[in-house]
Design an enzyme around this catalytic site. Structure first.
Site, mmCIF file in Angstrom:
data_model
loop_
_atom_site.group_PDB
_atom_site.id
_atom_site.type_symbol
_atom_site.label_atom_id
_atom_site.label_comp_id
_atom_site.label_asym_id
_atom_site.label_seq_id
_atom_site.Cartn_x
_atom_site.Cartn_y
_atom_site.Cartn_z
ATOM 1 N N ARG A 168 0.562 3.824 -3.281
ATOM 2 C CA ARG A 168 -0.098 5.091 -2.977
ATOM 3 C C ARG A 168 0.912 6.235 -2.792
ATOM 4 O O ARG A 168 0.804 7.277 -3.428
ATOM 5 C CB ARG A 168 -0.954 4.957 -1.711
ATOM 6 C CG ARG A 168 -2.104 3.965 -1.830
ATOM 7 C CD ARG A 168 -2.803 3.788 -0.479
ATOM 8 N NE ARG A 168 -3.730 2.661 -0.481
ATOM 9 C CZ ARG A 168 -5.061 2.787 -0.433
ATOM 10 N NH1 ARG A 168 -5.613 3.974 -0.407
ATOM 11 N NH2 ARG A 168 -5.817 1.702 -0.403
ATOM 12 N N GLU B 14 0.832 -1.203 0.000
ATOM 13 C CA GLU B 14 0.000 0.000 0.000
ATOM 14 C C GLU B 14 0.873 1.263 0.000
ATOM 15 O O GLU B 14 0.560 2.246 -0.691
ATOM 16 C CB GLU B 14 -0.924 0.005 1.232
ATOM 17 C CG GLU B 14 -1.935 -1.118 1.274
ATOM 18 C CD GLU B 14 -3.009 -0.979 0.180
ATOM 19 O OE1 GLU B 14 -3.077 0.064 -0.493
ATOM 20 O OE2 GLU B 14 -3.787 -1.946 -0.003
ATOM 21 N N GLU C 277 -12.096 -0.309 -10.484
ATOM 22 C CA GLU C 277 -11.596 -1.258 -11.494
ATOM 23 C C GLU C 277 -12.446 -1.295 -12.765
ATOM 24 O O GLU C 277 -11.915 -1.353 -13.883
ATOM 25 C CB GLU C 277 -11.504 -2.662 -10.881
ATOM 26 C CG GLU C 277 -10.308 -2.869 -9.968
ATOM 27 C CD GLU C 277 -10.506 -2.194 -8.613
ATOM 28 O OE1 GLU C 277 -9.512 -1.972 -7.896
ATOM 29 O OE2 GLU C 277 -11.682 -1.901 -8.278
ATOM 30 N N ASP D 69 -4.279 -10.061 -8.118
ATOM 31 C CA ASP D 69 -4.615 -9.271 -9.298
ATOM 32 C C ASP D 69 -3.436 -8.508 -9.905
ATOM 33 O O ASP D 69 -3.076 -8.692 -11.071
ATOM 34 C CB ASP D 69 -5.754 -8.315 -8.969
ATOM 35 C CG ASP D 69 -5.492 -7.513 -7.689
ATOM 36 O OD1 ASP D 69 -4.436 -7.727 -7.053
ATOM 37 O OD2 ASP D 69 -6.352 -6.693 -7.313
#
Length: 925
Positions: free
Chosen positions: A546, A542, A807, A674
């Site tokens: 980010r 993360e 998404e 993913d």
């Protein structure tokens, strides 16, 4: 015995007419005069006949032999001839009445006796039973024209004049039939077994004086009236029965064959059914001689027995068969016999002639459909031909109209293309002029994109920008400097160690949308407040996507060095996570002290997505700083995974950081798996698709082969979806997170050949349709977190919350840019309106706890500003804004500029191009 005992007489009979003798009956009806039935014994034998009357003024009699008749065997003929030769002109006969026909010269031509008693003394008068029997058989008599009276109870002698008449006297009543021809009397005599009489001998002189001797009937007038009524009724009934019987018999005995009627019986059966034959002496009952042949058609030679009737031809009446006669009557020409196959009644032709005739007739039968007369005689076929012609005309006309419209549309598009090319040339000339006028800053090339916006997309883009302003102002007002905003309580929360996640995530979005004041304020906070020295166990994944990705993107867009410095600082703090025996990184690290480790809930394993989703950012950091250590760390992970990379390219979500091998776990393109597959493709794009990054593309293509094995379709709507794999079994579950796949497939399709690229792009479109229906299938039109698929039920929501995920919108943006299909823009607009309706509140945007009820939560995720609103804005912007040829997006939608790939470290920061964003009112100028 009386001299008249040998006279052949007629007796009233109740024998029924036999239907099998229809032909002879018709023949006799046309030739024999009629009277009532007559009865008299002759030579000790009963001779039975039955007489049928028609309703013509000159009665026609039909005489039918009974089941047994001695004259059929040649008896009685000589006696009849002698009696005829010696019969007096007139006379009184004891015991009976004389019925006679005279020529006026004393030569009797025909005589019959009615007796009250026959020679044996039996009464033979006509009683009511006999009369009723006649009626039941359809036999009729003609009503008397004039009735005479005889004073003698036994009869009277009738005088004869010169006219041809047949006179009957019975029980005092006289019946006179006028105009009886000699031919009819001759037929009666022949039927009785007599010989033919010369025409001179049987001439009938005038007997007109007989009418003067007619007697009035002694019957009462009422009785006579009833008799006439009865006779007329018999006439009508008989005529109807005759017509019905003939039609029925013709239908049963005959069938149609090549324009003619032929008997359904064989010739042998026809011969066996003949009652009697005529011999050369005109005798009945001869079996030694053949009957005279029936008339034949003078043109085709067909027998009269094989045609319904004979018709008039050029040689006279009854000389042509029905078919030839119809052609002669209608056209005046003879029928073409070559058009018909040889009849079964005609002599067969030689094989050679039959073959030639067959070929001629076959071609003629085909050509007849081209002749107008063929259809004029067949109205139904003419109607069908007309309808077919009209339909064909309509089809041809419609096709021509479509072609003309298509050509007009092509012409219009060509004109528009020429205009756009001219505008592009003018635009390029203006850019060159602007550059020449000094639009250069510190050696950097300034890109200024001018375009003419579609009004609808311009309006939609402005709506998205306004939503971004609303979210940003709410964050600035209630949670400035915190990681995320809680809109319901109007407070901030630090879910990522107090690193200002929402602020850093929003930097590039603010810059791209042209919100300069907001971007400047955020830049000041990064420069003056942001500090990574925090005792906080941060997620490597993360923090990388980010914070590091947001800072690198802000640097690539603005060229401001402060963002690169902060990016280098956080990169160095994350770097110890890769210090493992295998090079597979730990997924958690303390930003102040280091000390990397994995989460306890993973059992000590590293997560596939967390370990394989740092390559873009760390390679970019090496390229911007010139320090290769970041790139080497992350690329070593791919090197280790290649050693055990499966043939189908599908890796479980857990990896042992010590051995580098995969643990037995789920294979998914959803959560925790993913972005690993996403980065295999995007690192290849980031490296300019060069040989140095070819192995990334190869691994990605192998993974896409495995992905195709997970694709299934729902029933009944045939939605394509991606299963999750557990060992050898598949689970019909798909996360909304997996909806990035359509965009990834569309982005990577260009690296295939044409056929494979089309197949991959088609799969991307199918999956995008499924993801869009994740939104449309709920009452709020917002998608749940995941979905399950069951046979016959399409899809059902599993985890029902919605946390403003991007998404699906990301895939719509890629598909629109690659295909140019504006349908994806419309889908994105529908999703944006659902967010506005269900998630917007006065203090920001919130997610939903349940997409079926619309219950709101209390968090505005940082990726809503970084990804969701950014992708929506780009969806309604021209493709040149953050062009996919120059930029690549990390998994948090932060665009990183594509630069020349260096295997050893990267490129200098001075080579970074600066992107000049749109003004706040860009597109309205």
């Amino acid at each position: 015995m009386c001299w008249y005992d040998s006279i052949v007489s007629l007796q009233i009979s109740s024998v029924a007419i036999q239907a099998a003798d229809l032909e002879r009956r018709v023949f006799l009806r046309n030739h024999i005069p009629a009277a009532r039935a007559l009865q008299c014994p002759a030579a000790g034998e009963q001779q039975l006949f039955q007489v049928a009357m028609n309703e013509s003024p000159n009665p026609v009699m039909e005489v039918r032999p009974a089941a047994y008749h001695p004259l059929h065997h040649g008896q009685g003929s000589a006696a009849a001839q002698q009696i005829i030769a010696s019969m007096p002109l007139t006379g009184q006969i004891d015991g009976g009445d004389v019925v006679g026909v005279s020529d006026g010269q004393g030569i009797p031509q025909y005589a019959g006796v009615f007796g009250e008693k026959d020679c044996g003394g039996q009464e033979n008068g006509m009683d009511g039973d006999q009369d009723g029997m006649m009626e039941s058989e359809g036999m009729e008599g003609d009503g008397p024209p004039d009735v005479g009276h005889s004073g003698d109870p036994h009869g009277m002698i009738l005088p004869h004049g010169g006219s041809n008449q047949l006179t009957l006297s019975f029980q005092g009543e006289v019946y006179v039939f006028d105009s009886v021809s000699p031919e009819k009397v001759q037929a009666v005599l022949l039927l009785l077994g007599g010989r033919e009489i010369n025409s001179s001998f049987c001439a009938f002189p005038s007997t007109s004086n007989i009418s003067n001797n007619k007697q009035r009937s002694n019957l009462p007038h009422r009785v006579a009236s009833l008799m006439r009524f009865r006779e007329k009724r018999k006439e009508r009934n008989f005529d109807k029965k005759i017509r019905y019987t003939v039609r029925k018999e013709v239908a049963l005995r005959m069938q149609r064959s090549r324009g003619q009627f032929i008997s359904s019986k064989s010739k042998a059966e026809d011969g066996a059914n003949d009652v009697a034959n005529w011999d050369e002496n005109q005798h009945w009952g001869s079996t030694e001689k053949q009957p005279p042949s029936a008339p034949e058609c003078h043109h085709c030679g067909i027998s009269a027995k094989s045609t319904p009737l004979m018709r008039r031809g050029p040689n006279g009446p009854r000389t042509l068969c029905n078919a030839c006669g119809l052609v002669w009557a209608n056209k005046g020409t003879m029928r073409d016999l070559s058009k018909n196959l040889s009849s079964p009644f005609q002599n067969p032709l030689p094989d050679a002639k039959v073959g030639a005739m067959g070929r001629t007739r076959s071609s003629s039968s085909r050509l007849r459909y081209l002749h107008p007369s063929y259809y004029l005689k067949r109205p139904k076929r003419l109607a069908v031909v007309f309808i077919v012609f009209v339909l064909a005309t309509i089809v041809v006309w419609d096709r021509q109209s479509v072609i003309r419209e298509h050509e007009a549309e092509i012409s219009r598009l060509n004109e528009e293309l020429n205009q756009l090319q001219a505008q592009l040339q003018d635009l390029q000339g203006g850019l060159v002029g602007a550059v020449s006028r000094g639009m250069e800053h510190s050696g950097n090339i300034v890109e200024k994109v001018q375009f003419e916006m579609d009004l609808i997309n311009n309006e939609r883009r402005e709506k998205v920008k306004e939503a971004m302003l609303h979210a940003w102002k709410s964050y600035r007002t209630h949670a400035w400097g915190h990681d995320e905003l809680q809109p319901q309580t109007k407070s901030g929360v630090n879910n990522f160690g107090g690193l200002g996640a929402t602020l850093i995530d929003s930097l590039d979005t603010l810059f791209i949308m042209g919100l300069e004041d907001e971007f400047r304020n955020a830049r000041e906070w990064v420069a003056n407040v942001l500090d990574f020295n925090k005792d906080y166990e941060a997620s490597v994944f993360e923090t990388n996507i980010r914070i590091l990705g947001g800072l690198l993107s802000a640097y690539d867009l603005s060229g401001d060095e402060i963002f690169l410095e902060k990016a280098k600082d956080i990169g160095n703090r994350l770097l110890p996570a890769w210090d493992t025996p295998s090079g597979i990184p730990y997924n958690s690290i303390n930003l102040a002290r280091g000390n990397p480790h994995n989460f306890g809930w993973t059992g000590g394993d590293s997560i596939l997505a967390d370990s394989g989703t740092e390559q873009l950012e760390f390679i970019a950091l090496s390229q911007r700083t010139g320090d290769p250590k970041y790139q080497l760390k992350v690329e070593n992970v791919i090197t280790q995974l290649r050693k055990t990379f499966p043939s189908d390219g599908l890796l479980p979500i857990y990896i042992n950081p010590h051995t580098g091998s995969s643990s037995y776990s789920t294979v998914t393109f959803g959560a925790m798996g993913d972005s690993f597959y996403e980065y295999l493709l995007k690192v290849w794009i980031q490296g300019n698709r060069t040989e140095a990054v070819k192995h990334y593309r190869e691994m990605w293509e192998a993974s896409m082969e495995g992905l195709e094995s997970l694709v299934r379709k729902t029933t009944p709507s045939s939605f394509s979806y991606l299963c999750e794999k557990h060992g050898d079994s598949l689970s019909d579950k798909m996360d909304e997170l997996a909806c990035f796949v359509p965009g990834m497939l569309a982005l990577g399709a260009s690296g295939y050949g044409p056929e494979k690229a089309h197949k991959v792009l088609s799969l991307a479109k199918e999956l995008a349709w499924t993801c869009y229906n994740f939104y449309q299938s709920t009452p709020t039109k917002l998608a749940g977190e995941n979905y399950y698929f069951h046979p016959g039920q399409d899809m059902s929501v599993g985890t029902s919350w919605n946390i403003l995920r991007p998404e699906t919108i990301e895939s719509l943006m890629y598909l629109w840019r690659i295909t140019g299909n504006k349908t994806y823009q419309d889908w994105g607009w529908n999703i944006f309106q659902a967010f506005e309706k269900n998630s917007r509140i006065d203090s920001g945007y919130v997610g939903l706890k349940d997409v079926t009820t619309g219950t709101k939560d209390n968090t505005m995720q940082s990726f809503f500003l970084a990804e969701t609103l950014k992708y929506l804005y780009l969806l309604f912007s021209p493709p040149s804004v953050i062009s996919l040829d120059e930029w690549v997006f990390n998994t948090e939608a932060h665009p990183l500029r594509i630069v020349h790939r260096s295997n050893t470290g990267g490129s200098a920061g001075s080579n970074i191009k600066i992107f000049k964003p749109f003004g706040r009112k860009q597109g309205k100028d």
